[in-house]
Design an enzyme around this catalytic site. Structure first.
Site, short mmCIF file in Angstrom:
data_model
loop_
_atom_site.label_atom_id
_atom_site.label_comp_id
_atom_site.label_asym_id
_atom_site.label_seq_id
_atom_site.Cartn_x
_atom_site.Cartn_y
_atom_site.Cartn_z
N ASP A 1 -8.81 -14.46 1.72
CA ASP A 1 -7.71 -15.34 1.31
C ASP A 1 -6.47 -14.55 0.93
O ASP A 1 -5.66 -15.00 0.12
CB ASP A 1 -8.18 -16.21 0.12
CG ASP A 1 -7.23 -17.36 -0.17
OD1 ASP A 1 -7.25 -17.87 -1.31
OD2 ASP A 1 -6.46 -17.73 0.74
N LYS B 1 -2.25 -13.03 5.45
CA LYS B 1 -2.83 -13.60 6.67
C LYS B 1 -2.84 -12.59 7.80
O LYS B 1 -3.71 -12.62 8.66
CB LYS B 1 -2.09 -14.88 7.06
CG LYS B 1 -1.96 -15.89 5.92
CD LYS B 1 -3.28 -16.04 5.13
CE LYS B 1 -3.06 -16.65 3.77
NZ LYS B 1 -4.23 -16.48 2.87
N ASP C 1 -9.87 -18.57 4.47
CA ASP C 1 -8.98 -19.67 4.12
C ASP C 1 -7.74 -19.64 5.03
O ASP C 1 -7.41 -18.60 5.60
CB ASP C 1 -8.55 -19.54 2.65
CG ASP C 1 -7.79 -20.78 2.17
OD1 ASP C 1 -6.95 -20.65 1.26
OD2 ASP C 1 -8.02 -21.89 2.73
N ASN C 2 -7.06 -20.78 5.16
CA ASN C 2 -5.74 -20.87 5.81
C ASN C 2 -5.72 -20.54 7.28
O ASN C 2 -4.71 -20.02 7.79
CB ASN C 2 -4.74 -19.95 5.08
CG ASN C 2 -4.71 -20.17 3.61
OD1 ASN C 2 -5.02 -19.25 2.84
ND2 ASN C 2 -4.38 -21.36 3.17
N GLU D 1 -4.05 -26.89 0.39
CA GLU D 1 -4.28 -27.27 -1.01
C GLU D 1 -3.17 -28.18 -1.55
O GLU D 1 -1.99 -27.93 -1.37
CB GLU D 1 -4.39 -26.01 -1.90
CG GLU D 1 -3.32 -24.97 -1.73
CD GLU D 1 -3.71 -23.90 -0.74
OE1 GLU D 1 -4.54 -24.19 0.15
OE2 GLU D 1 -3.19 -22.79 -0.82
O1 LIG Z 1 -0.10 -16.19 1.40
C1 LIG Z 1 -1.11 -16.75 1.01
N1 LIG Z 1 -2.10 -16.05 0.47
C2 LIG Z 1 -1.99 -14.61 0.49
C3 LIG Z 1 -1.60 -14.09 -0.81
C4 LIG Z 1 -0.85 -13.01 -0.84
C5 LIG Z 1 -0.60 -12.36 -2.13
O2 LIG Z 1 -1.84 -12.26 -2.82
C6 LIG Z 1 -2.48 -11.05 -2.31
C7 LIG Z 1 -1.30 -10.13 -2.26
O3 LIG Z 1 -1.13 -9.60 -3.57
C8 LIG Z 1 -0.10 -10.98 -1.94
O4 LIG Z 1 0.95 -10.78 -2.85
C9 LIG Z 1 -1.26 -18.24 1.07
C10 LIG Z 1 -0.15 -18.99 1.40
C11 LIG Z 1 -0.25 -20.37 1.47
N2 LIG Z 1 0.91 -21.14 1.82
O5 LIG Z 1 0.81 -22.37 1.97
O6 LIG Z 1 2.00 -20.51 2.00
C12 LIG Z 1 -1.46 -21.03 1.21
C13 LIG Z 1 -2.59 -20.26 0.89
O7 LIG Z 1 -3.81 -20.85 0.63
C14 LIG Z 1 -2.50 -18.87 0.82
O8 LIG Z 1 -3.64 -18.18 0.53
MG LIG Z 2 -5.39 -19.43 0.72
#
Ligand SMILES: O=C(NC/C=C/[C@H]1OC[C@H](O)[C@@H]1O)c1cc([N+](=O)[O-])cc(O)c1O
Ligand SMILES: [Mg+2]
Length: 214
Positions: A141, A144, A169-170, A199
């Site tokens: 997660d 991406k 996820d995603n 979500e």
């Molecule tokens: O970028 C997403 N997750 C990655 C997270 C990225 C951040 O967390 C790990 C790393 O430190 C970075 O700064 C994400 C984005 C969306 N979205 O709708 O943009 C929805 C989701 O469930 C997601 O996991």
């Molecule tokens: Mg996610």
């Protein structure tokens, strides 16, 4: 310097949930994200699918890539059998600091190892750092565009065994096309899509469950 969203999420947890009660922590975060501020937790709908896979796999050793505020960390750890461990990797120190407090508030700190740093550097160290032989379950997660590289890295480091489950996820939103193409076409995986929603929204998203065939 005003507060950040993760800090406001943590305050909502401390205000609206009971220390040591993981379910109340999960509910407090979902309420905050539905009624106050959207945040990128896996959420309640996809979270129920995650719960089902965790219960089915009943992992002794699990890995999470992308801790964020610790919502899915709490969802997973609350279902782990005694003596099992969840290792969760988070690149962003500010997220890690909040997640550490959310996990502790839920009373799950003894089941969780939260490690700060880039997954690409940490995955090759799992054996030496934590004596991990292989992971029974990996919840993906994080960024991406790191899903595919890290799945292949787990294979190369011998951290997957016949039957290990990757749950991503995603895979639709924001989307992980190259990862999906790989797990769905590789003879080394048996893959299945669980249709759901992004979500706290009506947008389509889903989880991809891929069993490593060895
Ligand atoms: O970028 C997403 N997750 C990655 C997270 C990225 C951040 O967390 C790990 C790393 O430190 C970075 O700064 C994400 C984005 C969306 N979205 O709708 O943009 C929805 C989701 O469930 C997601 O996991
Ligand atoms: Mg996610």
């Amino acid at each position: 310097m005003g507060s950040t969203r993760p800090q406001r999420l943590l305050r909502a947890v401390q205000k609206n949930s009971t220390r040591g009660d993981p379910q109340s922590v999960i509910s407090a975060i979902d309420h905050f994200c539905r009624h106050k501020e959207w945040a990128m937790n896996v959420g309640d709908e996809k979270g129920s699918i995650l719960d089902g896979v965790v219960s089915e796999v009943n992992p002794s050793t699990a890995l999470e890539l992308g801790t964020y505020c610790g919502y899915s960390t709490v969802r997973i750890a609350r279902l782990l059998p005694p003596g099992s461990q969840l290792i969760t990797l988070e690149f962003n120190p500010a997220y890690a600091a909040v997640a550490k407090q959310v996990i502790a508030w839920a009373g799950l700190q003894d089941k969780v190892q939260l490690v700060e740093g880039p997954s690409g550097d940490l995955i090759p160290q799992m054996k030496e750092l934590f004596g991990v032989k292989s992971f029974d379950l990996v919840f993906i997660d994080h960024w991406k565009d790191r899903y595919l590289a890290d799945a292949q890295l787990l294979e190369e480091c011998g951290l997957l065994r016949k039957g290990s489950v990757l749950l991503a996820d995603n895979v639709i939103c924001p989307g992980t096309p190259e990862y999906l193409e790989y797990v769905r076409n590789s003879p080394r995986y048996e893959s299945r899509y669980f249709k759901s929603h992004l979500e706290y929204t009506q947008a389509e998203d889903g989880l991809e469950k891929s069993v490593f065939l060895g």
